[in-house]
Design a protein around this motif. Structure first.
Motif, mmCIF file in Angstrom:
data_model
loop_
_atom_site.group_PDB
_atom_site.id
_atom_site.type_symbol
_atom_site.label_atom_id
_atom_site.label_comp_id
_atom_site.label_asym_id
_atom_site.label_seq_id
_atom_site.Cartn_x
_atom_site.Cartn_y
_atom_site.Cartn_z
ATOM 1 N N VAL A 185 6.828 -4.558 11.635
ATOM 2 C CA VAL A 185 7.802 -3.684 10.975
ATOM 3 C C VAL A 185 7.961 -4.136 9.528
ATOM 4 N N GLY A 186 8.431 -5.362 9.339
ATOM 5 C CA GLY A 186 8.589 -5.871 7.990
ATOM 6 C C GLY A 186 7.281 -6.003 7.235
ATOM 7 N N SER A 187 6.171 -6.153 7.962
ATOM 8 C CA SER A 187 4.865 -6.359 7.321
ATOM 9 C C SER A 187 4.144 -5.063 6.982
ATOM 10 N N VAL A 188 4.661 -3.927 7.431
ATOM 11 C CA VAL A 188 3.963 -2.665 7.184
ATOM 12 C C VAL A 188 3.816 -2.454 5.677
ATOM 13 N N GLY A 189 2.607 -2.151 5.265
ATOM 14 C CA GLY A 189 2.323 -1.926 3.853
ATOM 15 C C GLY A 189 1.638 -3.098 3.185
ATOM 16 N N THR A 190 1.752 -4.309 3.783
ATOM 17 C CA THR A 190 0.942 -5.411 3.287
ATOM 18 C C THR A 190 -0.506 -5.151 3.684
ATOM 19 N N ARG A 191 -1.420 -5.677 2.919
ATOM 20 C CA ARG A 191 -2.840 -5.433 3.204
ATOM 21 C C ARG A 191 -3.268 -6.325 4.358
ATOM 22 N N VAL B 294 14.268 7.605 -0.682
ATOM 23 C CA VAL B 294 13.023 7.068 -0.142
ATOM 24 C C VAL B 294 12.487 8.043 0.887
ATOM 25 N N ILE B 295 11.211 7.906 1.176
ATOM 26 C CA ILE B 295 10.549 8.785 2.144
ATOM 27 C C ILE B 295 10.182 7.995 3.371
ATOM 28 N N ALA B 296 10.460 8.548 4.543
ATOM 29 C CA ALA B 296 10.133 7.898 5.806
ATOM 30 C C ALA B 296 9.278 8.826 6.648
ATOM 31 N N LEU B 297 8.295 8.244 7.342
ATOM 32 C CA LEU B 297 7.463 8.994 8.285
ATOM 33 C C LEU B 297 7.702 8.462 9.681
ATOM 34 N N ALA B 298 7.724 9.367 10.646
ATOM 35 C CA ALA B 298 7.904 8.958 12.030
ATOM 36 C C ALA B 298 6.785 8.026 12.454
ATOM 37 N N ASP B 299 7.125 7.021 13.237
ATOM 38 C CA ASP B 299 6.139 6.040 13.721
ATOM 39 C C ASP B 299 5.143 6.747 14.627
ATOM 40 N N PRO B 300 3.859 6.744 14.288
ATOM 41 C CA PRO B 300 2.864 7.436 15.118
ATOM 42 C C PRO B 300 2.670 6.805 16.487
ATOM 43 N N PRO C 295 -2.836 6.394 11.067
ATOM 44 C CA PRO C 295 -2.925 5.410 9.992
ATOM 45 C C PRO C 295 -2.832 3.965 10.490
ATOM 46 N N LEU C 296 -2.727 3.783 11.825
ATOM 47 C CA LEU C 296 -2.523 2.431 12.344
ATOM 48 C C LEU C 296 -3.773 1.570 12.216
ATOM 49 N N ILE C 297 -4.919 2.141 12.542
ATOM 50 C CA ILE C 297 -6.191 1.429 12.396
ATOM 51 C C ILE C 297 -7.174 2.383 11.723
ATOM 52 N N THR C 298 -7.669 1.986 10.561
ATOM 53 C CA THR C 298 -8.587 2.841 9.817
ATOM 54 C C THR C 298 -9.818 2.044 9.440
ATOM 55 N N PRO C 299 -10.965 2.318 10.079
ATOM 56 C CA PRO C 299 -12.200 1.609 9.717
ATOM 57 C C PRO C 299 -12.497 1.740 8.234
ATOM 58 N N VAL D 98 0.863 -1.185 0.000
ATOM 59 C CA VAL D 98 0.000 0.000 0.000
ATOM 60 C C VAL D 98 0.902 1.238 0.000
ATOM 61 N N PRO D 99 0.870 2.059 -1.049
ATOM 62 C CA PRO D 99 1.851 3.139 -1.196
ATOM 63 C C PRO D 99 1.916 4.096 -0.003
ATOM 64 N N GLU D 100 0.765 4.465 0.546
ATOM 65 C CA GLU D 100 0.791 5.454 1.626
ATOM 66 C C GLU D 100 1.337 4.905 2.932
ATOM 67 N N LEU D 101 1.474 3.573 3.029
ATOM 68 C CA LEU D 101 2.007 2.976 4.246
ATOM 69 C C LEU D 101 3.503 2.681 4.164
ATOM 70 N N VAL D 102 4.073 2.690 2.970
ATOM 71 C CA VAL D 102 5.502 2.388 2.822
ATOM 72 C C VAL D 102 6.367 3.359 3.629
ATOM 73 N N PRO D 103 6.095 4.686 3.618
ATOM 74 C CA PRO D 103 6.915 5.577 4.446
ATOM 75 C C PRO D 103 6.834 5.258 5.945
ATOM 76 N N VAL D 104 5.700 4.717 6.397
ATOM 77 C CA VAL D 104 5.594 4.306 7.796
ATOM 78 C C VAL D 104 6.539 3.135 8.063
ATOM 79 N N ARG D 105 6.604 2.201 7.116
ATOM 80 C CA ARG D 105 7.539 1.075 7.256
ATOM 81 C C ARG D 105 8.972 1.577 7.380
ATOM 82 N N TYR D 106 9.365 2.473 6.487
ATOM 83 C CA TYR D 106 10.737 2.985 6.541
ATOM 84 C C TYR D 106 10.984 3.778 7.821
#
Length: 470
Positions: A296-302, A462-468, A241-245, A54-62
């Motif tokens: 961590v490694g799974s971030v971005g998988t559906r 690459v782009i990284a976002l701080a872990d919320p 972005p951790l849990i989104t209904p 999921v593209p918007e979650l990849v920066p969270v993984r990094y």
């Protein structure tokens, strides 16, 4: 896939196979980790993984991988698989976890409601050389020790404890009958038997607290934390972005179509359960669903969490449906015999774990993000107790390493040949000492790779976002 053997090898012949493997790869050779200009760029490896996520979650993984060398390591199974795959191996295969770092060992509930210790992550499972799992565990112990500021001598001792425990328990399994190997499991109240001497009072108190906490981590506890009543009905709480209904993620027709696809996933995956468990699942109905960021490694998988109810609102069941892609081991061990990657995960888990989740199953889904995807399903929580290595002193981490090593040996003995593996390892400490050197060298490599990611973010590659959550 396993087949019956008309003319099986004798124990002596199986032991000979293990000793013959020493000619291909001497035990002392495992000490070496070589990195040269031909080594693939580690950032390219994780970027190829990210392309399917999921593209918007990849920066969270990094962002999570940037936090520390240990967190980077948790997300770098593909990098290590590439390194291991480029080196010589024993040819002694077992079903591998594929990501056997120390945080993927934990307390779990058996179907009989016993608390057991086992491996808990099988996203990368595939048959492969037994030593690859042992090396991933060993390196994780050094990386965790460094994070805690342990002197090198103390970290080396932790690795020796874990590898020695693996070797000694594999030798025990080599002398057992086949069914005794299969029935073996590590009940919490018998874990002390895996240690060379009884744990001290402090370790006993720590273990008791961990067990008590694990027993509170149930569907009821998860539902209390993750849901609230909205308009008289339980709903999953939003925490993007951790849990989104789903209603927030995709409102309108697109969301309704996805909701229907997920309901069909729950209904259809039941075919992968035994008949009595299909009956049990039929007692529940879906009431809500949300996308969840995991690990961590799974971030971005559906990954979806699905809230179901049984008799009433006080009878919740939370399932997790997680996308399953090709194992990071596949380019180096060959493709899975299972066409469905979710089935690959489930089959590997059932083979390695002594007691798997009763709701563990798989399904192939059409209509999520416009593509066909494989998923596996399990309970979100069921008495799961997670280790906290950052709170451990060297002695406690060494005890934990011993339990992990023994548990990994049990998992490998179920699918591999314990006689051949034990014969390869031998009675002495040659393999143990080699793994200490390897773990130290690979921890150095991991730090360089972590720095490479830091540089890639600084350079804008690459782009990284701080872990919320931090």
């Amino acid at each position: 896939m396993a087949t019956m053997h008309d003319d099986p090898l004798s124990p002596a012949e199986r032991a000979a196979l293990g000793k013959e493997a020493r000619a291909r790869v001497p035990r002392s050779a495992h000490a070496v980790h070589e990195s040269d200009e031909k080594r693939p760029d580690p950032i390219d490896i994780i970027e190829r993984q990210s392309a399917a996520r999921v593209p918007e979650l990849v920066p969270v993984r990094y962002g999570r991988m940037l936090e520390s060398p240990f967190r980077f390591y948790r997300g770098a199974a593909a990098i290590m698989a590439s390194d291991l795959g480029a080196a010589a191996h024993t040819g002694l295969f077992a079903q591998l976890c594929g990501d056997a770092h120390l945080l993927n060992f934990r307390l779990l509930a058996s179907p009989e409601r016993h608390l057991v210790f086992d491996i808990n992550d099988f996203d990368e499972t595939l048959p492969g050389p037994f030593e690859w799992d042992v090396k991933r565990l060993a390196a994780s112990l050094v990386i965790a020790g460094r994070a805690n500021g342990f002197p090198a001598k103390e970290s080396d001792g932790v690795v020796r404890a874990g590898v020695e425990s693996y070797r000694e328990r594999m030798r025990e399994f080599a002398g057992l009958r086949t069914l005794d190997v299969w029935y073996a499991r590590d009940d919490f109240d018998q874990i002390a038997a895996l240690l060379p001497e009884p744990p001290g009072k402090q370790e006993e108190r720590r273990a008791s607290r961990a067990a008590a906490k694990a027993r509170t981590r149930t569907s009821l506890q998860a539902a209390a934390k993750l849901t609230r009543v909205v308009d008289g009905a339980p709903r999953i709480v939003s925490d993007p972005p951790l849990i989104t209904p789903l209603a927030e993620l995709l409102p309108g027709t697109e969301g309704e179509e996805l909701a229907q696809a997920l309901r069909e996933l729950v209904a259809d995956y039941a075919h992968s359960l035994s008949s009595e468990r299909r009956h049990l699942l039929s007692r529940f109905h879906v009431v809500d669903m949300a996308r969840k960021v995991v690990g961590v490694g799974s971030v971005g998988t559906r990954c979806w969490i699905i809230l179901l109810l049984g008799r009433d609102d006080e009878d919740p069941l939370l399932l997790q449906a997680k996308e399953a892609g090709e194992s990071v081991l596949a380019p180096h061990c060959g493709a899975s015999p299972y066409e469905n990657q979710g089935e690959r995960v489930v089959a590997g888990q059932r083979l390695m774990q002594a007691a798997a989740d009763i709701f563990l199953g798989w399904e192939h889904v059409t209509g999520i993000d416009g593509r066909e995807r494989d998923f596996y399903v399990r309970q979100l929580r069921d008495w799961k107790g997670i280790a906290r290595p950052e709170t451990m002193d060297p002695g406690t981490l060494a005890l934990f390493a011993r339990i992990c090593g023994a548990s990994l040996a049990r998992a490998h003995a179920r699918s591999g040949d314990p006689i051949a593996i034990a014969a390869y390892l031998g009675r002495g400490t040659t393999f143990d000492r080699a793994l200490v050197e390897f773990a130290r060298a690979y921890a150095d490599q991991n730090e360089r790779d972590h720095q490479a990611l830091t540089d890639a973010v600084t350079e804008g590659r690459v782009i990284a976002l701080a872990d919320p959550t931090v």
